[in-house]
Write a protein that holds these residues in place. Sequence first.
Motif, PDB file in Angstrom:
ATOM      1  N   GLN A  51       0.873  -1.459  -0.070  1.00  0.00           N
ATOM      2  CA  GLN A  51      -0.146   0.002   0.149  1.00  0.00           C
ATOM      3  C   GLN A  51       0.727   1.306   0.029  1.00  0.00           C
ATOM      4  O   GLN A  51       0.668   2.355  -0.689  1.00  0.00           O
ATOM      5  CB  GLN A  51      -1.056   0.107   1.468  1.00  0.00           C
ATOM      6  N   LYS A  52       2.097   1.064   0.755  1.00  0.00           N
ATOM      7  CA  LYS A  52       2.750   2.159   0.690  1.00  0.00           C
ATOM      8  C   LYS A  52       3.533   2.679  -0.779  1.00  0.00           C
ATOM      9  O   LYS A  52       3.514   3.797  -1.018  1.00  0.00           O
ATOM     10  CB  LYS A  52       3.784   1.952   1.662  1.00  0.00           C
ATOM     11  N   SER A  53       3.869   1.584  -1.369  1.00  0.00           N
ATOM     12  CA  SER A  53       4.138   1.754  -2.684  1.00  0.00           C
ATOM     13  C   SER A  53       3.353   2.238  -3.702  1.00  0.00           C
ATOM     14  O   SER A  53       3.877   3.056  -4.554  1.00  0.00           O
ATOM     15  CB  SER A  53       4.902   0.264  -3.285  1.00  0.00           C
ATOM     16  N   GLU A  54       2.173   2.131  -3.425  1.00  0.00           N
ATOM     17  CA  GLU A  54       1.204   2.335  -4.138  1.00  0.00           C
ATOM     18  C   GLU A  54       0.418   3.912  -3.987  1.00  0.00           C
ATOM     19  O   GLU A  54      -0.440   4.292  -4.419  1.00  0.00           O
ATOM     20  CB  GLU A  54      -0.099   1.683  -4.207  1.00  0.00           C
ATOM     21  N   GLY A  55       1.049   4.467  -2.678  1.00  0.00           N
ATOM     22  CA  GLY A  55       0.598   5.739  -2.385  1.00  0.00           C
ATOM     23  C   GLY A  55      -0.710   5.789  -1.661  1.00  0.00           C
ATOM     24  O   GLY A  55      -1.336   6.795  -1.374  1.00  0.00           O
ATOM     25  N   LYS A  56      -1.114   4.881  -0.828  1.00  0.00           N
ATOM     26  CA  LYS A  56      -2.246   4.539  -0.370  1.00  0.00           C
ATOM     27  C   LYS A  56      -2.380   4.484   1.284  1.00  0.00           C
ATOM     28  O   LYS A  56      -3.543   4.469   1.551  1.00  0.00           O
ATOM     29  CB  LYS A  56      -3.037   3.236  -0.711  1.00  0.00           C
ATOM     30  N   LEU A  57      -1.364   5.050   1.698  1.00  0.00           N
ATOM     31  CA  LEU A  57      -1.360   5.218   3.395  1.00  0.00           C
ATOM     32  C   LEU A  57      -1.726   6.808   3.518  1.00  0.00           C
ATOM     33  O   LEU A  57      -1.888   7.575   2.739  1.00  0.00           O
ATOM     34  CB  LEU A  57       0.159   5.232   3.661  1.00  0.00           C
ATOM     35  N   SER A  58      -2.050   6.823   4.945  1.00  0.00           N
ATOM     36  CA  SER A  58      -2.827   8.202   5.326  1.00  0.00           C
ATOM     37  C   SER A  58      -1.415   9.191   5.090  1.00  0.00           C
ATOM     38  O   SER A  58      -0.402   8.798   5.045  1.00  0.00           O
ATOM     39  CB  SER A  58      -3.315   8.104   6.639  1.00  0.00           C
ATOM     40  N   ALA A  59      -1.727  10.473   5.810  1.00  0.00           N
ATOM     41  CA  ALA A  59      -0.794  11.735   5.738  1.00  0.00           C
ATOM     42  C   ALA A  59       0.196  10.984   6.583  1.00  0.00           C
ATOM     43  O   ALA A  59       1.228  11.615   6.529  1.00  0.00           O
ATOM     44  CB  ALA A  59      -1.419  12.890   5.824  1.00  0.00           C
ATOM     45  N   THR A  60       0.034  10.514   7.698  1.00  0.00           N
ATOM     46  CA  THR A  60       1.120  10.308   8.505  1.00  0.00           C
ATOM     47  C   THR A  60       1.618   8.610   8.444  1.00  0.00           C
ATOM     48  O   THR A  60       2.478   8.307   9.198  1.00  0.00           O
ATOM     49  CB  THR A  60       0.385  10.188  10.116  1.00  0.00           C
ATOM     50  N   GLY A  61       1.294   8.327   7.208  1.00  0.00           N
ATOM     51  CA  GLY A  61       2.096   6.878   6.876  1.00  0.00           C
ATOM     52  C   GLY A  61       1.392   5.815   7.640  1.00  0.00           C
ATOM     53  O   GLY A  61       1.993   4.654   7.689  1.00  0.00           O
ATOM     54  N   ALA A  62       0.072   5.828   8.052  1.00  0.00           N
ATOM     55  CA  ALA A  62      -0.597   5.103   8.787  1.00  0.00           C
ATOM     56  C   ALA A  62      -1.545   4.035   7.739  1.00  0.00           C
ATOM     57  O   ALA A  62      -1.929   4.606   6.748  1.00  0.00           O
ATOM     58  CB  ALA A  62      -1.397   5.373   9.876  1.00  0.00           C
ATOM     59  N   LEU A  63      -1.596   2.880   8.096  1.00  0.00           N
ATOM     60  CA  LEU A  63      -2.652   1.856   7.576  1.00  0.00           C
ATOM     61  C   LEU A  63      -3.851   1.573   8.246  1.00  0.00           C
ATOM     62  O   LEU A  63      -3.548   0.932   9.404  1.00  0.00           O
ATOM     63  CB  LEU A  63      -1.802   0.553   7.068  1.00  0.00           C
ATOM     64  N   HIS A  64      -5.240   1.707   7.968  1.00  0.00           N
ATOM     65  CA  HIS A  64      -6.253   1.161   8.385  1.00  0.00           C
ATOM     66  C   HIS A  64      -7.395   0.553   7.506  1.00  0.00           C
ATOM     67  O   HIS A  64      -7.889   1.276   6.621  1.00  0.00           O
ATOM     68  CB  HIS A  64      -7.177   2.287   9.284  1.00  0.00           C
ATOM     69  N   GLN A  65      -6.883  -0.692   7.091  1.00  0.00           N
ATOM     70  CA  GLN A  65      -7.583  -1.479   6.139  1.00  0.00           C
ATOM     71  C   GLN A  65      -8.623  -2.235   6.543  1.00  0.00           C
ATOM     72  O   GLN A  65      -8.565  -3.319   7.438  1.00  0.00           O
ATOM     73  CB  GLN A  65      -6.536  -2.444   5.305  1.00  0.00           C
TER      74      GLN A  65
END
Length: 293
Positions: A51-65
């Motif tokens: 998700q990070k490589s696809e630019g899909k994280l939040s502005a703080t670099g967090a994931l909530h999937q």
Amino acid sequence: MTQVEAPAWTPMTAEEREAFDRDGYIVVPSVLSESEIEAGRAAILGYYEKQKSEGKLSATGALHQLSPIAHVPELAFLIDHPKAFKYIWSLLGWNLHIYHSHIDVHPKLHEQQKEWWHWHQDGGRQNREIETDPRPMLSVKLAYWFSDVSETGRGNFTVLPGSHKTNWLPGPPSRGVPWPQPEGATQITANAGDLVVFDRRIWHARSDNYSDITRVGAFFGYTPRWIAMRDENADLPNRPEWAGLNEVQKQLLGGFGNGDGDHQWGHYPETTPLYGALKERGLLDSSIPALIP
């Protein structure tokens, strides 16, 4: 797909039930083995990096999937892990499924955040539309930890112990207003591999992570099958990994039954996998209403 060595099924203890009823949650240590921690953490962080490589994280670099099994099927072993799942069927019975689940990754925050109000009960509009006081439990959530949150300040799950029987919590006029934490807020500390079991009604929030340890967790909420699923699992039966799931897992992911309301209402226990599994093991305790056919 990770396989779990299956110990004998046992119900939660009377002491655990008493603590859960009093506090709205319990912490269960060492539920996952080292290999299970490693497998779960690797699967979650692997998806995080994608998700990070696809630019899909939040502005703080967090994931909530949301709907994690649809995205990370390697985590399916968690949904009926015998050391954790026993709390679900002990409290909710056999006619249930997972209706809301998510995985979370929160790296270190480098800037102090405003004290936003994140306190809530799970259930969404259930908390507006059900008129009883207190409202019914309806669902129970399992929170697995894949990072060390044994100290506060690491994005700890934060609760108001005993608040699950309180319908309303004083707070700001809207979430967009900075507001101090409610009195009695408690950051739960746990080690990787530990489990938190909590009543959906307990008032809770996530604290901010200012540590060097990335917060990694997986959350699965269970509810009766007559409550609609939020998770988007409709395509799972069409995917090759579906064949590797057991019948109880298929029930939990919404892929079991003939699709009519009567089956979801629990009118056909003998063709409901979890009922059969509990019956086979002599665990249909008639003193617990949800376990009665």
